[in-house]
Design a protein around this motif. Structure first.
Motif, PDB file in Angstrom:
ATOM      1  N   CYS A  34      15.504  81.997  -2.177  1.00  0.00           N
ATOM      2  CA  CYS A  34      15.335  81.714  -0.763  1.00  0.00           C
ATOM      3  C   CYS A  34      14.746  82.978  -0.140  1.00  0.00           C
ATOM      4  CB  CYS A  34      16.674  81.358  -0.117  1.00  0.00           C
ATOM      5  SG  CYS A  34      16.529  80.869   1.618  1.00  0.00           S
ATOM      6  N   THR A  35      13.700  82.812   0.659  1.00  0.00           N
ATOM      7  CA  THR A  35      13.037  83.968   1.249  1.00  0.00           C
ATOM      8  C   THR A  35      12.828  83.765   2.739  1.00  0.00           C
ATOM      9  OG1 THR A  35      10.845  83.050   0.841  1.00  0.00           O
ATOM     10  CG2 THR A  35      11.759  84.487  -0.863  1.00  0.00           C
ATOM     11  N   GLY A  36      12.595  84.878   3.401  1.00  0.00           N
ATOM     12  CA  GLY A  36      12.106  84.851   4.769  1.00  0.00           C
ATOM     13  C   GLY A  36      10.595  84.745   4.680  1.00  0.00           C
ATOM     14  N   GLY A  37       9.909  85.443   5.558  1.00  0.00           N
ATOM     15  CA  GLY A  37       8.452  85.460   5.504  1.00  0.00           C
ATOM     16  C   GLY A  37       7.831  84.306   6.265  1.00  0.00           C
ATOM     17  N   THR A  38       6.518  84.335   6.311  1.00  0.00           N
ATOM     18  CA  THR A  38       5.756  83.301   7.012  1.00  0.00           C
ATOM     19  C   THR A  38       5.551  82.085   6.111  1.00  0.00           C
ATOM     20  OG1 THR A  38       3.620  84.109   6.223  1.00  0.00           O
ATOM     21  CG2 THR A  38       4.490  85.125   8.255  1.00  0.00           C
ATOM     22  N   ASP A  39       5.087  81.002   6.719  1.00  0.00           N
ATOM     23  CA  ASP A  39       4.776  79.801   5.924  1.00  0.00           C
ATOM     24  C   ASP A  39       3.718  80.122   4.871  1.00  0.00           C
ATOM     25  OD1 ASP A  39       6.579  78.293   7.406  1.00  0.00           O
ATOM     26  OD2 ASP A  39       5.039  77.432   8.718  1.00  0.00           O
ATOM     27  N   PHE A  40       2.699  80.903   5.257  1.00  0.00           N
ATOM     28  CA  PHE A  40       1.643  81.280   4.312  1.00  0.00           C
ATOM     29  C   PHE A  40       2.223  82.079   3.147  1.00  0.00           C
ATOM     30  CE2 PHE A  40      -1.562  84.238   2.718  1.00  0.00           C
ATOM     31  CZ  PHE A  40      -2.580  83.356   2.364  1.00  0.00           C
ATOM     32  N   GLN A  41       3.060  83.082   3.444  1.00  0.00           N
ATOM     33  CA  GLN A  41       3.664  83.879   2.380  1.00  0.00           C
ATOM     34  C   GLN A  41       4.483  83.002   1.448  1.00  0.00           C
ATOM     35  OE1 GLN A  41       5.690  86.694   4.947  1.00  0.00           O
ATOM     36  NE2 GLN A  41       4.311  88.349   4.296  1.00  0.00           N
ATOM     37  N   ARG A  42       5.285  82.122   2.007  1.00  0.00           N
ATOM     38  CA  ARG A  42       6.117  81.253   1.160  1.00  0.00           C
ATOM     39  C   ARG A  42       5.260  80.325   0.303  1.00  0.00           C
ATOM     40  NH1 ARG A  42       9.226  81.402   5.842  1.00  0.00           N
ATOM     41  NH2 ARG A  42       8.586  79.295   6.451  1.00  0.00           N
ATOM     42  N   ALA A  43       4.098  79.900   0.795  1.00  0.00           N
ATOM     43  CA  ALA A  43       3.182  79.078  -0.018  1.00  0.00           C
ATOM     44  C   ALA A  43       2.646  79.888  -1.192  1.00  0.00           C
ATOM     45  CB  ALA A  43       2.028  78.556   0.847  1.00  0.00           C
ATOM     46  N   VAL A  44       2.296  81.145  -0.945  1.00  0.00           N
ATOM     47  CA  VAL A  44       1.823  82.018  -2.026  1.00  0.00           C
ATOM     48  C   VAL A  44       2.940  82.225  -3.037  1.00  0.00           C
ATOM     49  CG1 VAL A  44       1.057  84.365  -2.599  1.00  0.00           C
ATOM     50  CG2 VAL A  44       0.057  83.161  -0.627  1.00  0.00           C
ATOM     51  N   TRP A  45       4.143  82.502  -2.563  1.00  0.00           N
ATOM     52  CA  TRP A  45       5.261  82.766  -3.475  1.00  0.00           C
ATOM     53  C   TRP A  45       5.615  81.528  -4.292  1.00  0.00           C
ATOM     54  CZ3 TRP A  45       8.170  85.282   1.165  1.00  0.00           C
ATOM     55  CH2 TRP A  45       7.557  86.497   1.484  1.00  0.00           C
ATOM     56  N   ALA A  46       5.512  80.353  -3.692  1.00  0.00           N
ATOM     57  CA  ALA A  46       5.761  79.117  -4.449  1.00  0.00           C
ATOM     58  C   ALA A  46       4.705  78.950  -5.539  1.00  0.00           C
ATOM     59  CB  ALA A  46       5.763  77.908  -3.513  1.00  0.00           C
ATOM     60  N   ALA A  47       3.458  79.260  -5.227  1.00  0.00           N
ATOM     61  CA  ALA A  47       2.392  79.163  -6.232  1.00  0.00           C
ATOM     62  C   ALA A  47       2.605  80.161  -7.360  1.00  0.00           C
ATOM     63  CB  ALA A  47       1.026  79.369  -5.579  1.00  0.00           C
ATOM     64  N   LEU A  48       3.117  81.335  -7.033  1.00  0.00           N
ATOM     65  CA  LEU A  48       3.392  82.334  -8.076  1.00  0.00           C
ATOM     66  C   LEU A  48       4.378  81.797  -9.105  1.00  0.00           C
ATOM     67  CD1 LEU A  48       3.735  85.587  -5.930  1.00  0.00           C
ATOM     68  CD2 LEU A  48       1.933  85.087  -7.594  1.00  0.00           C
ATOM     69  N   ARG A  49       5.340  81.034  -8.671  1.00  0.00           N
ATOM     70  CA  ARG A  49       6.360  80.517  -9.593  1.00  0.00           C
ATOM     71  C   ARG A  49       5.799  79.500 -10.573  1.00  0.00           C
ATOM     72  NH1 ARG A  49      12.426  80.129  -7.944  1.00  0.00           N
ATOM     73  NH2 ARG A  49      12.588  80.520 -10.172  1.00  0.00           N
ATOM     74  N   THR A  50       4.571  79.035 -10.348  1.00  0.00           N
ATOM     75  CA  THR A  50       3.967  78.075 -11.277  1.00  0.00           C
ATOM     76  C   THR A  50       3.199  78.766 -12.399  1.00  0.00           C
ATOM     77  OG1 THR A  50       1.868  77.820 -10.062  1.00  0.00           O
ATOM     78  CG2 THR A  50       3.717  76.394  -9.388  1.00  0.00           C
ATOM     79  N   ILE A  51       3.092  80.096 -12.355  1.00  0.00           N
ATOM     80  CA  ILE A  51       2.380  80.828 -13.416  1.00  0.00           C
ATOM     81  C   ILE A  51       3.359  81.048 -14.567  1.00  0.00           C
ATOM     82  CG2 ILE A  51       1.051  82.882 -14.022  1.00  0.00           C
ATOM     83  CD1 ILE A  51       0.760  83.370 -10.940  1.00  0.00           C
ATOM     84  N   PRO A  52       3.121  80.459 -15.710  1.00  0.00           N
ATOM     85  CA  PRO A  52       4.065  80.608 -16.824  1.00  0.00           C
ATOM     86  C   PRO A  52       4.069  82.031 -17.388  1.00  0.00           C
ATOM     87  CG  PRO A  52       2.488  78.812 -17.225  1.00  0.00           C
ATOM     88  CD  PRO A  52       2.017  79.566 -16.028  1.00  0.00           C
ATOM     89  N   ALA A  53       5.196  82.412 -17.944  1.00  0.00           N
ATOM     90  CA  ALA A  53       5.283  83.696 -18.655  1.00  0.00           C
ATOM     91  C   ALA A  53       4.230  83.698 -19.751  1.00  0.00           C
ATOM     92  CB  ALA A  53       6.674  83.884 -19.253  1.00  0.00           C
ATOM     93  N   GLY A  54       3.591  84.850 -19.934  1.00  0.00           N
ATOM     94  CA  GLY A  54       2.568  84.965 -20.955  1.00  0.00           C
ATOM     95  C   GLY A  54       1.170  84.660 -20.442  1.00  0.00           C
ATOM     96  N   GLN A  55       1.070  84.300 -19.164  1.00  0.00           N
ATOM     97  CA  GLN A  55      -0.234  84.012 -18.581  1.00  0.00           C
ATOM     98  C   GLN A  55      -0.449  84.860 -17.338  1.00  0.00           C
ATOM     99  OE1 GLN A  55      -1.062  79.864 -18.003  1.00  0.00           O
ATOM    100  NE2 GLN A  55      -0.065  79.294 -19.917  1.00  0.00           N
ATOM    101  N   THR A  56      -1.703  85.098 -17.019  1.00  0.00           N
ATOM    102  CA  THR A  56      -2.066  85.800 -15.802  1.00  0.00           C
ATOM    103  C   THR A  56      -3.148  85.002 -15.091  1.00  0.00           C
ATOM    104  OG1 THR A  56      -3.748  87.118 -16.953  1.00  0.00           O
ATOM    105  CG2 THR A  56      -1.549  88.098 -16.744  1.00  0.00           C
ATOM    106  N   ILE A  57      -3.259  85.228 -13.781  1.00  0.00           N
ATOM    107  CA  ILE A  57      -4.336  84.638 -12.999  1.00  0.00           C
ATOM    108  C   ILE A  57      -4.871  85.706 -12.054  1.00  0.00           C
ATOM    109  CG2 ILE A  57      -3.385  82.307 -13.153  1.00  0.00           C
ATOM    110  CD1 ILE A  57      -2.600  82.566 -10.182  1.00  0.00           C
ATOM    111  N   SER A  58      -6.040  85.460 -11.494  1.00  0.00           N
ATOM    112  CA  SER A  58      -6.631  86.392 -10.527  1.00  0.00           C
ATOM    113  C   SER A  58      -6.149  86.035  -9.116  1.00  0.00           C
ATOM    114  CB  SER A  58      -8.152  86.319 -10.589  1.00  0.00           C
ATOM    115  OG  SER A  58      -8.593  85.073 -10.072  1.00  0.00           O
TER     116      SER A  58
END
Length: 186
Positions: free
Chosen positions: A84-108
């Protein structure tokens, strides 16, 4: 209104980690002891207008147990942790997307911006990534520059920690030490 965070300190291969959970056991903060002041400033920013009461915990949380398992090699141990986080709606959208990156992978950063439907917001995505209060579990370390696996940029915990985490997750190869030149006459 006062929100109570329970703070734990966990020894890791990367130094002492700070973890804070709320009364429901949701992970609110993951940071490093040498960044504690920055962590507190981030809290003040993300929870502006709220009073956060940070209390040292005497009990081990599920989040702390999962982080310990992650460092022992069970990379999936942190995947189901509730956050659970504070932050703006935009920040929380970015953080939710980060959680979809599997271990062992990277994205730009560009790919992350595309994932949230904001391809022109690469800089804003980078700023949101840097304001992530729950590192590792919300894996901001898995975002790299557009130069590929050698473009390790931007990690608030320090580049040595980012490299270690990506090596631990087998997302990048460990650095090979340069062979030492033979000394003349030997």
């Amino acid at each position: 209104m006062t929100t109570i965070f329970l703070l734990e300190r966990l020894d890791t291969p990367l130094g002492e980690m700070l973890l804070a959970t709320d009364s429901q056991g949701r992970l609110r903060i993951v940071d490093w002891h040498d960044h504690e002041e920055k962590m507190l400033q981030l809290l003040r920013t993300q929870y502006a207008g709220q009073h956060i009461d940070m209390r040292e915990s005497t009990e081990t949380s599920a989040a702390s147990e999962a982080m310990a398992a992650y460092f022992e090699g069970d990379l999936a141990a942190i995947d189901a942790l509730e956050t659970c986080t504070g932050g703006t709606d935009f920040q929380r959208a970015v953080w939710a997307a980060l959680r979809t990156i599997p271990a062992g992978q990277t994205i730009s950063y560009l790919e992350l911006a595309n994932r949230i439907g904001r391809p022109k917001a690469v800089r804003a995505v980078g700023m949101a990534n840097g304001a992530n209060p729950i590192s590792i579990v919300v894996p901001c370390h898995r975002v790299i520059g557009s130069g590929g696996k050698n473009a390790l940029v931007g990690y608030s915990g320090g580049m040595q920690r980012k490299r270690w985490l990506l090596e631990h997750e087998k997302a990048i190869q460990p650095l090979q030490e340069e062979p030492q030149a033979a000394l003349p006459g030997l």
